[in-house]
Design an enzyme around this catalytic site. Structure first.
Site, PDB file in Angstrom:
ATOM      1  N   ARG A 148      24.708  55.617  14.564  1.00  0.00           N
ATOM      2  CA  ARG A 148      25.576  56.747  14.893  1.00  0.00           C
ATOM      3  C   ARG A 148      25.823  56.867  16.386  1.00  0.00           C
ATOM      4  NH1 ARG A 148      29.794  58.093  13.508  1.00  0.00           N
ATOM      5  NH2 ARG A 148      29.006  57.625  11.412  1.00  0.00           N
ATOM      6  N   LYS A 154      39.350  72.350  47.063  1.00  0.00           N
ATOM      7  CA  LYS A 154      40.437  72.794  46.206  1.00  0.00           C
ATOM      8  C   LYS A 154      40.822  74.233  46.550  1.00  0.00           C
ATOM      9  CE  LYS A 154      40.944  71.007  42.247  1.00  0.00           C
ATOM     10  NZ  LYS A 154      40.886  70.706  40.786  1.00  0.00           N
ATOM     11  N   ASP A 213      49.178  68.841  44.578  1.00  0.00           N
ATOM     12  CA  ASP A 213      48.926  69.412  43.258  1.00  0.00           C
ATOM     13  C   ASP A 213      50.099  70.226  42.721  1.00  0.00           C
ATOM     14  OD1 ASP A 213      47.025  69.872  41.087  1.00  0.00           O
ATOM     15  OD2 ASP A 213      47.031  71.954  41.764  1.00  0.00           O
TER      16      ASP A 213
END
Length: 285
Positions: free
Chosen positions: A102, A169, A224
């Site tokens: 898995r 930012k 941006d």
């Protein structure tokens, strides 16, 4: 960027934590009906189409679960695969194969999806000179896997985390009292702490581009959510003073147009946060 040693450390921790989470005090399904001495062989069957990724990771998982498991790789990471392909065989203890199954599938399905999407973006930029970057918009706990998949798909990694690059930012800028103050404080901090970290600064408009350019020491400007026209203007303003990066909702329909504006990089969170897993199965043979 982080070192190879640090990356390997992250991968090792992912494997150990994933096995702890999945196996706990034992795989009782296998323990109940399969003898400890039983051996077997399984194949990784592709039931989809795209770029396969995670084969080298799968080998690490098998080795971690049982050093005696033997893997025969038929298709390498980064290869284009189609329905019916067999990527590898694994042979050894049946219990060990099932214990690893898995984790191998979960990781490879997601990594292959990311590599496939990244490869699509890379192909759309062919001939422009612009490179595709990932972001920190990754699944908590498995960032190293997802960024590894981006590389396999032909993209490049942005910073790995908060510690290996400075990225100022909008919120950093606003909390610091403005762009110039944020940059000056950052350079003072790096000097005081004797850290050698590259500085990226985000710009929300052309006025902020102009202000950023008044400061030395900026490695890259993040352009941006700009329009195409303003992106072209920003690239001309910046020239060779530093590198340029476009971001903000860029997708398959718009990425080429932004690249043609002349930016060095385009970053996309969609590479890691908006993918559909590749269909893969591990089947006994």
């Amino acid at each position: 960027m982080i070192s190879k040693a640090q990356f390997d450390f992250e991968i090792e921790n992912i494997i150990k934590n994933a096995i702890r989470e999945d196996v706990g005090d034992g795989d009782h399904s296998s323990l109940a009906c399969i003898p400890v001495s039983a051996s077997g062989k399984a194949k990784l069957l592709v039931k989809d189409e795209g770029i396969v990724a995670g084969i080298d990771f799968a080998k690490k998982v098998f080795e971690n679960v049982d050093k005696n498991l033997k893997t025969e790789v038929l298709i390498k990471d980064g290869s284009h695969v189609k329905y019916g392909d067999i990527a590898f065989y694994v042979e050894g203890s049946s219990q060990s194969i099932l214990k690893a199954e898995r984790l191998v599938l979960n990781a490879m399905q997601r990594m292959s999806a990311i590599a496939t999407k990244t490869n699509t973006f890379v192909a759309l930029l062919e001939g422009t000179g612009t490179k595709v970057l990932d972001t920190r918009k990754t699944t908590p706990g498995i960032r190293a896997l997802e960024k590894w998949a981006v590389k396999i798909g032909g993209g490049e990694n942005h910073r790995f985390a908060l510690y290996d690059m400075i990225m100022l930012k909008d919120n950093h800028i606003d909390f610091a009292g403005g762009i110039t103050k944020a940059i000056d404080k950052t350079k003072a901090y790096l000097n005081k702490t004797k850290r050698d970290l590259k500085i990226i600064v985000e710009a929300r408009n052309l006025d902020e581009i102009e202000e950023i350019l008044k400061s030395d020491g900026v490695y890259r400007i993040l352009i941006d959510n700009f329009s195409y026209q303003d992106t072209r203007t920003a690239v001309k303003m910046i020239g060779n003073k530093c590198l340029t990066e476009s971001s903000g909702g860029i997708n398959e329909e718009t990425i080429r147009k932004y690249a043609e504006c002349g930016v060095d990089y385009i970053s996309s969170g969609a590479l890691t946060h908006s993918v559909h897993n590749m269909d893969l199965s591990l089947k006994a043979v």
